[in-house]
Design a protein around this motif. Sequence first.
Motif, PDB file in Angstrom:
ATOM      1  N   GLU B 385       0.849  -1.181   0.060  1.00 39.00           N
ATOM      2  CA  GLU B 385       0.039  -0.015  -0.152  1.00 39.00           C
ATOM      3  C   GLU B 385       0.883   1.209  -0.021  1.00 39.00           C
ATOM      4  N   ARG B 386       1.860   1.278   0.833  1.00 39.67           N
ATOM      5  CA  ARG B 386       2.960   2.373   0.893  1.00 39.67           C
ATOM      6  C   ARG B 386       3.438   2.703  -0.298  1.00 39.67           C
ATOM      7  N   CYS B 387       4.001   1.289  -1.145  1.00 38.30           N
ATOM      8  CA  CYS B 387       4.472   1.489  -2.482  1.00 38.30           C
ATOM      9  C   CYS B 387       3.288   2.349  -3.576  1.00 38.30           C
ATOM     10  N   ALA B 388       2.103   1.778  -3.245  1.00 33.43           N
ATOM     11  CA  ALA B 388       1.284   2.434  -4.433  1.00 33.43           C
ATOM     12  C   ALA B 388       1.262   3.980  -3.968  1.00 33.43           C
ATOM     13  N   ARG B 389       1.064   4.266  -2.759  1.00 28.54           N
ATOM     14  CA  ARG B 389       0.942   5.664  -2.390  1.00 28.54           C
ATOM     15  C   ARG B 389       2.064   6.516  -2.788  1.00 28.54           C
ATOM     16  N   ALA B 759      -7.604   6.909   5.105  1.00 26.33           N
ATOM     17  CA  ALA B 759      -8.366   8.202   5.601  1.00 26.33           C
ATOM     18  C   ALA B 759      -7.633   9.494   6.359  1.00 26.33           C
ATOM     19  N   LEU B 760      -6.559   9.008   7.185  1.00 30.67           N
ATOM     20  CA  LEU B 760      -5.691  10.272   8.015  1.00 30.67           C
ATOM     21  C   LEU B 760      -4.776  10.699   7.059  1.00 30.67           C
ATOM     22  N   GLY B 761      -4.456  10.007   5.987  1.00 31.83           N
ATOM     23  CA  GLY B 761      -3.374  10.690   5.020  1.00 31.83           C
ATOM     24  C   GLY B 761      -2.043  10.542   5.778  1.00 31.83           C
ATOM     25  N   THR B 762      -1.696   9.732   6.598  1.00 34.64           N
ATOM     26  CA  THR B 762      -0.500   9.536   7.350  1.00 34.64           C
ATOM     27  C   THR B 762      -0.301   8.073   7.798  1.00 34.64           C
ATOM     28  N   GLN B 780      -4.841  16.675  13.505  1.00 33.68           N
ATOM     29  CA  GLN B 780      -3.703  17.212  12.516  1.00 33.68           C
ATOM     30  C   GLN B 780      -3.861  17.273  11.272  1.00 33.68           C
ATOM     31  N   ARG B 781      -4.690  16.327  10.711  1.00 33.42           N
ATOM     32  CA  ARG B 781      -5.016  16.377   9.269  1.00 33.42           C
ATOM     33  C   ARG B 781      -6.002  17.470   9.092  1.00 33.42           C
ATOM     34  N   LEU B 782      -6.909  17.748   9.780  1.00 32.49           N
ATOM     35  CA  LEU B 782      -7.717  18.817   9.506  1.00 32.49           C
ATOM     36  C   LEU B 782      -7.494  20.236  10.058  1.00 32.49           C
ATOM     37  N   ALA B 783      -6.277  20.132  10.665  1.00 29.19           N
ATOM     38  CA  ALA B 783      -5.701  21.595  11.106  1.00 29.19           C
ATOM     39  C   ALA B 783      -5.126  22.457   9.944  1.00 29.19           C
TER      40      ALA B 783
END
Lengths: 155, 787
Positions: B385-389, B759-762, B780-783
């Motif tokens: 999954e990390r590779c895909a991102r 969902a969290l982008g991290t 954090q993501r929404l800040a």
Amino acid sequence: MPTVTMTVNGQQVSREVDPRTLLVDFLRNELHLTGTHVGCDTSQCGACVVHVDGTSQKACTMLAMQADGCEITTIEGLAKNGELHPMQAAFKEHHGLQCGFCTPGMVMSAVDLVQRNPDPNEHEVREWLEGNICRCTGYHNIVKAIQHAAKDMRG
Amino acid sequence: MPDTGAQRVLRKEDNRFLTGRGHYTDDFNRQGQAFGVFVRSEMAHARIKSIDTSQAEQAPGVVAVFTGKDMEADGVGSLPCGWTVTDKHGNPHKAPPHWPLARDRVRYVGDHVAFVVAETDAQARDAAELVEVDYEPLDAVVETGKALNGPQVHDEAPDNLCFDWEIGDKQATDDAFAKADRVSKIELVNNRLIPNAIEPRAAIGEYDPGTDEYTLYSTSQNPHLLRLILCAFVLNLPEHKVRVVAPDVGGGFGSKIYCYAEETVCVWASKKLNGRPIKWLATRTEAFQADAHGRDHITTAEMAMDKDGKFLGMRVDTLANLGAYLSNFATAVPTYLYGTLLAGQYKTPAIHGNVKAVFTNTAPVDAYRGAGRPEATYVVERLVERCARDMNMDPAEIRRRNFVQPDEFPYQTPVALTYDSGQYELALDEALKMIDYPNFAQRRQESERKGKLRGIGFSAYIEACGIAPSQVVGALGAGVGLWESAQVRFNATGSISVFTGSHSHGQGHETTFAQMVADKFGTDYNNVDIVHGDTGRIPMGMGTYGSRSLAVGGSAILRACDKVVEKGKKIAAHMLEASVDDIEFDSGTFRVAGTDKTKSIGEIAFAAYVPHDFPQDVEPGLDETAFYDPANFTYPSGVHIAEIEIDPDTGETEIADWVAVDDFGRVINPMIVEGQVHGGIAQGVGQALLENAVYDPDSGQLVTGSYQDYTMPRADDLPSFRVGMTETPCPHNPVGAKGCGEAGAIAAPAALMNAITDALGTEEIQMPATREKVWRLAQQRLAPAAE
Ligand code: FES
Ligand code: FES
């Protein structure tokens, strides 16, 4: 030692008990009704649920003496004349059990739910089962079974 | 292969469970039994200076108090580790002794110090409080990451290192990284879990001085192995004098495979007490402290890719916590059950895995649902999954691009295994369809409008079940064979008894095996009785774990059925006055080919026991035994996709949808198989969101020692699951089955964590993704981006 008297699955029983005897131990060890199980020591798992005067109770959280004079129904008392109770039948039909250890508590708990709420939705069933842990089934089929049983119990 | 059909047949065993008539170990009571309670270490690490049992011995009802010294004086052996792992320098792993009752040191909270036997359970518990142990506390280490530099747990294992093991080709992997266009890297914690079968472990040990025979009632997944270990390694008893009965067992998930101290002590103490049966019942607290735990890895993994996202090489470094002592299969789990699965479903040409296994002052760790395979899948699928991102590729596409293709089987991976069959893309396509992947972006937007974060996560897993063949695993260090045995007996009146060495603790063997046999013999399945879980009734067996029941145990049953048919043909030939070669068998009927001369198998069975008209050269009886040793592992596979929605205000992760498309090879009872999948996913979701065994780093106390502190998945934590199946039969066993019990637990954690990180982008979050952790990252993501 004090004597307790109660009606268990329709039969009156009287026994002398050590005052610290839990209801679940009384049922299992004195009356040899081993269908009611013990899964924990913190009243969290619900394997021990029975009916006391018609409503579900954790038999590990109650002393036998507290049940003096009460009507108790255990899993052994649910089927009538060799016919499974609709809740038991639904658990079988929908594969709501695997190892069967949590099952008596689940079934007793579920019967109480349907007596209170004859048409529970999935969310309500899941919320009600808060006090019963099943490690095997993932609850999917238990929830399904309870909803079908509710229908059967409504007739 | 007969057409066993895929039939949703209701379970035979359910009536007794549903009416409270099951017989679990605690439901047995033996004449004159006493009760045993263990005094357990409250310290993570200490020297035992002395144990004073005098007060306890005087307490009401006490029969005896035993300590490690008593067992030592009797020459009782150490609990063995059954798999010798050879490290990368060619040396065997460090194997410090594991005494059933501690001798001079305790090494984890819950370690066994003394055994108090009394007339009642309550008296034994009261008296156990009176045993005084004088400890000299020692420094302890409980954290995996600190083990190598921590206080010494065993003198025999410097730096707490049990072994340093590797697999794959390091040079080829380094070369792959040298020519890569892109490298993706991830760091992962695979959290420690506590199995928590709802039935706590229990045992009754009983010695008969008249016959010198021992009986052990036990909550075991593996009664024959338990007998073997007790006899050969610990108590030095003749195997034919020991019977192990594992009746109805309330779940296991691995934790009831092993030979534990408690069973050993009950059997030994019963002899010491001249044959008084001794019953021991674990409390849930003891289950938390002293059942074998699962997982507990820290891993760094890297993937080298070319510019198109094709995998070139993979490098994995893992630190595996084994706990304070080696449980029976502890060493095999992070090596042969983990390292060999690092290829996943992909054609990565070069892989190198390094595993350092360490001792700490924690409960022993062993196989827990999936055993090594969930850990491997978690690494591979999080990394992919990390590779895909990193490549900005669709996660489905990167998988598709690297899958082993259906025409490439048998497929030799760079990490030892040869995959037998599979259709990985088919499962992916099916799962994408079920989850309605093309419309995910729209669903995500809708969530955003409600102020929620939506994510989707994939897990394309593979597992290796039915560990085999015995010759190969023997060469890799296994101490036992991995066959299964079965005896199929026609009774004179035509009913059938099947004795199987596999063990059911929820898997529904009494139904699935009966379906298979009934189908083979064309008889009603109510006519078939499956007998399991008693070494006194079943000659040999290897128990149930690693999803081996149908693939290995079922194959043994079919082989025994074949032998019955072969013998039946001889009898039929005689009775029908034909040559054996002319006899055909189909659905319970023997027929002279091309004629209407027939005999039913019932008639043949009767003739076999009342052999008045019977061939001279054939023995009476119709009772055959088979041992089946598989040619290879089986390789179930599949794709799970989790779709989740996070509420940034509460940190709650709601599972909006879950689809599972699994390939278990031939399925006999889809209802039971689906149930296994549900249960597995629930355990995987538990690991990803809720469950975590935590020891206090300073005191070494188990902080999560009850259901109040260790979060078990409950009904309202889980959704209903959508389950699909593809079927690629196993090409090398007679059933065609691959195994289904562990799939959910293997696939689920990666799917769910991939969805959450999406969902969290991290990716800066480790299991369990508790509300608190998710809430922080969502905030954090929404800040608003910092100036
Ligand atoms: S035994 Fe667990 S709640 Fe009663
Ligand atoms: S069926 Fe095994 S715990 Fe529920």
